[in-house]
Design a protein around this motif. Structure first.
Motif, PDB file in Angstrom:
ATOM      1  N   UNK A 175       0.837  -1.205   0.000  1.00 19.29           N
ATOM      2  CA  UNK A 175       0.000   0.000   0.000  1.00 19.29           C
ATOM      3  C   UNK A 175       0.867   1.247   0.000  1.00 19.29           C
ATOM      4  N   UNK A 176       1.964   1.232   0.790  1.00 17.09           N
ATOM      5  CA  UNK A 176       2.841   2.399   0.875  1.00 17.09           C
ATOM      6  C   UNK A 176       3.559   2.659  -0.449  1.00 17.09           C
ATOM      7  N   UNK A 177       3.994   1.600  -1.122  1.00 24.32           N
ATOM      8  CA  UNK A 177       4.660   1.769  -2.406  1.00 24.32           C
ATOM      9  C   UNK A 177       3.688   2.296  -3.450  1.00 24.32           C
ATOM     10  N   UNK A 178       2.489   1.748  -3.486  1.00 25.47           N
ATOM     11  CA  UNK A 178       1.475   2.237  -4.418  1.00 25.47           C
ATOM     12  C   UNK A 178       1.127   3.696  -4.137  1.00 25.47           C
ATOM     13  N   UNK A 179       1.050   4.050  -2.857  1.00 24.43           N
ATOM     14  CA  UNK A 179       0.802   5.438  -2.480  1.00 24.43           C
ATOM     15  C   UNK A 179       1.916   6.342  -2.983  1.00 24.43           C
ATOM     16  N   UNK A 180       3.174   5.873  -2.849  1.00 21.95           N
ATOM     17  CA  UNK A 180       4.321   6.651  -3.318  1.00 21.95           C
ATOM     18  C   UNK A 180       4.262   6.850  -4.826  1.00 21.95           C
ATOM     19  N   UNK A 181       3.956   5.777  -5.558  1.00 20.55           N
ATOM     20  CA  UNK A 181       3.870   5.864  -7.022  1.00 20.55           C
ATOM     21  C   UNK A 181       2.799   6.863  -7.442  1.00 20.55           C
ATOM     22  N   UNK A 182       1.639   6.781  -6.812  1.00 18.20           N
ATOM     23  CA  UNK A 182       0.525   7.661  -7.171  1.00 18.20           C
ATOM     24  C   UNK A 182       0.849   9.119  -6.868  1.00 18.20           C
ATOM     25  N   UNK A 183       1.412   9.376  -5.686  1.00 16.10           N
ATOM     26  CA  UNK A 183       1.704  10.749  -5.276  1.00 16.10           C
ATOM     27  C   UNK A 183       2.782  11.372  -6.160  1.00 16.10           C
ATOM     28  N   UNK A 184       3.845  10.618  -6.449  1.00 16.77           N
ATOM     29  CA  UNK A 184       4.920  11.154  -7.275  1.00 16.77           C
ATOM     30  C   UNK A 184       4.456  11.389  -8.714  1.00 16.77           C
ATOM     31  N   UNK A 185       3.570  10.537  -9.200  1.00 18.19           N
ATOM     32  CA  UNK A 185       3.018  10.730 -10.542  1.00 18.19           C
ATOM     33  C   UNK A 185       2.166  11.994 -10.602  1.00 18.19           C
ATOM     34  N   UNK A 186       1.356  12.201  -9.580  1.00 15.77           N
ATOM     35  CA  UNK A 186       0.539  13.415  -9.520  1.00 15.77           C
ATOM     36  C   UNK A 186       1.405  14.656  -9.378  1.00 15.77           C
ATOM     37  N   UNK A 187       2.515  14.532  -8.636  1.00 16.42           N
ATOM     38  CA  UNK A 187       3.434  15.657  -8.462  1.00 16.42           C
ATOM     39  C   UNK A 187       4.001  16.098  -9.806  1.00 16.42           C
ATOM     40  N   UNK A 188       4.443  15.126 -10.618  1.00 19.93           N
ATOM     41  CA  UNK A 188       4.973  15.452 -11.945  1.00 19.93           C
ATOM     42  C   UNK A 188       3.874  16.013 -12.849  1.00 19.93           C
ATOM     43  N   UNK A 189       2.657  15.485 -12.720  1.00 19.36           N
ATOM     44  CA  UNK A 189       1.535  15.962 -13.536  1.00 19.36           C
ATOM     45  C   UNK A 189       1.214  17.423 -13.231  1.00 19.36           C
ATOM     46  N   UNK A 190       1.315  17.798 -11.968  1.00 13.49           N
ATOM     47  CA  UNK A 190       1.083  19.187 -11.586  1.00 13.49           C
ATOM     48  C   UNK A 190       2.068  20.118 -12.281  1.00 13.49           C
ATOM     49  N   UNK A 191       3.332  19.691 -12.342  1.00 15.01           N
ATOM     50  CA  UNK A 191       4.345  20.517 -12.987  1.00 15.01           C
ATOM     51  C   UNK A 191       4.081  20.641 -14.484  1.00 15.01           C
ATOM     52  N   UNK A 192       3.579  19.564 -15.071  1.00 16.29           N
ATOM     53  CA  UNK A 192       3.267  19.607 -16.500  1.00 16.29           C
ATOM     54  C   UNK A 192       2.112  20.563 -16.769  1.00 16.29           C
ATOM     55  N   UNK A 193       1.075  20.514 -15.916  1.00 16.32           N
ATOM     56  CA  UNK A 193      -0.091  21.386 -16.080  1.00 16.32           C
ATOM     57  C   UNK A 193       0.286  22.840 -15.860  1.00 16.32           C
ATOM     58  N   UNK A 194       1.178  23.075 -14.873  1.00 20.69           N
ATOM     59  CA  UNK A 194       1.583  24.442 -14.552  1.00 20.69           C
ATOM     60  C   UNK A 194       2.815  24.891 -15.299  1.00 20.69           C
ATOM     61  N   UNK A 195       3.081  24.308 -16.464  1.00 20.16           N
ATOM     62  CA  UNK A 195       4.323  24.593 -17.190  1.00 20.16           C
ATOM     63  C   UNK A 195       4.411  26.032 -17.681  1.00 20.16           C
TER      64      UNK A 195
END
Length: 385
Positions: A175-195
């Motif tokens: 669960x913790x690894x999946x949480x890490x994957x999801x959060x880091x993916x969303x973090x990168x997505x935010x940067x892409x949206x706010x480019x």
């Protein structure tokens, strides 16, 4: 460089000094658990001290190298091949630990068949070329992105690491690894949206997108390379001793360096290096010192990476490498006056959250493995007594 040399002397002094006093117990426990005896020869506090020293060199080397890379571009540097070359060209520094380390002290298994020279050479060549391509993508990303954005995108390497480790190294998802994957993916997505708000001056949207994709690809490549190295140790070399890990780092860096030199001449960028040096805003001496210390910083970082692989695991080494990434944007704001808007702040907090989740899972796994190991050793000692 002076600090790195002292560290290496201290590393091997601790290792070899304690090795003689516990050699017999180390061999017995290694035979029981079919694992290298380098951990067994280190008492608990020395192990943690060595881990802390390796963590320091990884974080310091990575942070300094990244900031100097950005400084090179900001002051007039333009050669992507030169920026790529400095990431591997100082690999001879890694011969220092090989010179002082005695390979005969490492646990060996006579029943393991060593791979042929042709096979191991092919592996080094392929991984070296892979490393050169990955370093080039990092250089392009750093050229077109602010340091803060670049570092936060690099944090996604933990998510890629989890995926590649699952398929290549039989790493279990929790669960913790999946949480890490999801959060880091969303973090990168935010940067892409706010480019649009993050674009540095003079960089078009197209170049920003190229930098974003190259940095994302390089992060995935770094994670894949770690998993492939781990797979090579397990399935081909079938050993993971300090000298073997160092050989992997040295020879892949040698191939990457040769590839970068060829690229530098084939691309024609070598012709503009003198002009680039003369036009460097801080002067010619500053230009040379920037490249030299960038190269040294990357290899100090490599010493930390190799040390953590040796003392813990490739996954733990990658987790610590990611820990520096949310910290670098703070220095980027101080030294390069990067804009730290709301999107980046949220992405930074999410990256830290994702990293902590991954690190906590690594801690739980390590505690479980250590407990199992100690119980097995105690059972053996009880049977022998």
């Amino acid at each position: 460089m002076f600090m790195g040399t002292n560290y290496l002397f201290f590393f091997f002094f601790l290792n070899l000094q304690h090795e003689e006093s516990q050699e017999s117990n180390s061999r017995r426990n290694a035979a029981l658990l079919d694992r290298p005896n380098h951990i067994g020869v280190l008492v608990h506090w020395k192990w943690w001290l060595l881990v802390a020293l390796n963590v320091f060199f990884l974080l310091a080397g990575q942070s300094i190298a990244t900031l100097l890379g950005r400084f090179y571009y900001d002051q007039g540097g333009k050669s992507k091949w030169m920026a790529t070359l400095v990431q591997s060209v100082a690999f001879p520094i890694l011969y220092i630990p090989i010179f002082f380390f005695n390979p005969t002290n490492e646990a060996t298994n006579s029943s393991v068949t060593k791979p042929s020279f042709a096979v191991i050479s092919l592996i080094y060549i392929l991984l070296g070329l892979f490393l050169a391509g990955e370093n080039m993508m990092y250089s392009i990303g750093l050229l077109y992105l602010p340091v803060s954005t670049y570092s936060l995108i690099c944090a996604t390497q933990l998510a890629f690491n989890a995926v590649f480790s699952y398929f290549l190294n039989s790493q279990k998802f929790t669960v913790l690894v999946l949480n890490s994957v999801a959060i880091l993916t969303l973090s990168a997505s935010l940067l892409a949206v706010g480019s649009e708000a993050s674009n540095p001056t003079g960089v078009s949207k197209g170049k920003y997108a190229l930098g974003f994709l190259c940095t994302l690809g390089a992060s995935a490549g770094y994670s894949l390379m770690l998993s492939l190295m781990q797979l090579t140790f397990q399935k081909v070399i079938k050993r993971e001793t300090f000298s073997v890990v160092l050989d992997m780092q040295i020879y892949t860096s040698l191939i990457a360096t040769c590839a970068c030199i060829v690229g530098l001449f084939v691309s024609g960028e070598w012709r503009s290096l003198k002009q680039e040096m003369d036009g460097f805003e801080k002067g010619r001496v500053s230009y040379v010192m920037t490249l030299v210390w960038s190269a040294i910083a990357w290899q100090i970082c490599s010493v930390g990476v190799v040390g953590l692989i040796f003392l813990a695991s490739a996954l733990f080494s990658n987790a610590i490498s990611t820990f520096a990434l949310p910290v670098i944007p703070v220095f980027a704001v101080i030294f390069f006056h990067d804009k730290m808007d709301g999107v980046k702040v949220v992405a930074l907090l999410m990256a830290i959250w994702g990293f902590v989740s991954y690190l906590y899972q690594s801690y739980l796994d390590d505690s479980k493995q250590r407990s199992t190991t100690m119980n097995a050793i105690k059972d053996l000692e009880t049977c022998q007594s």
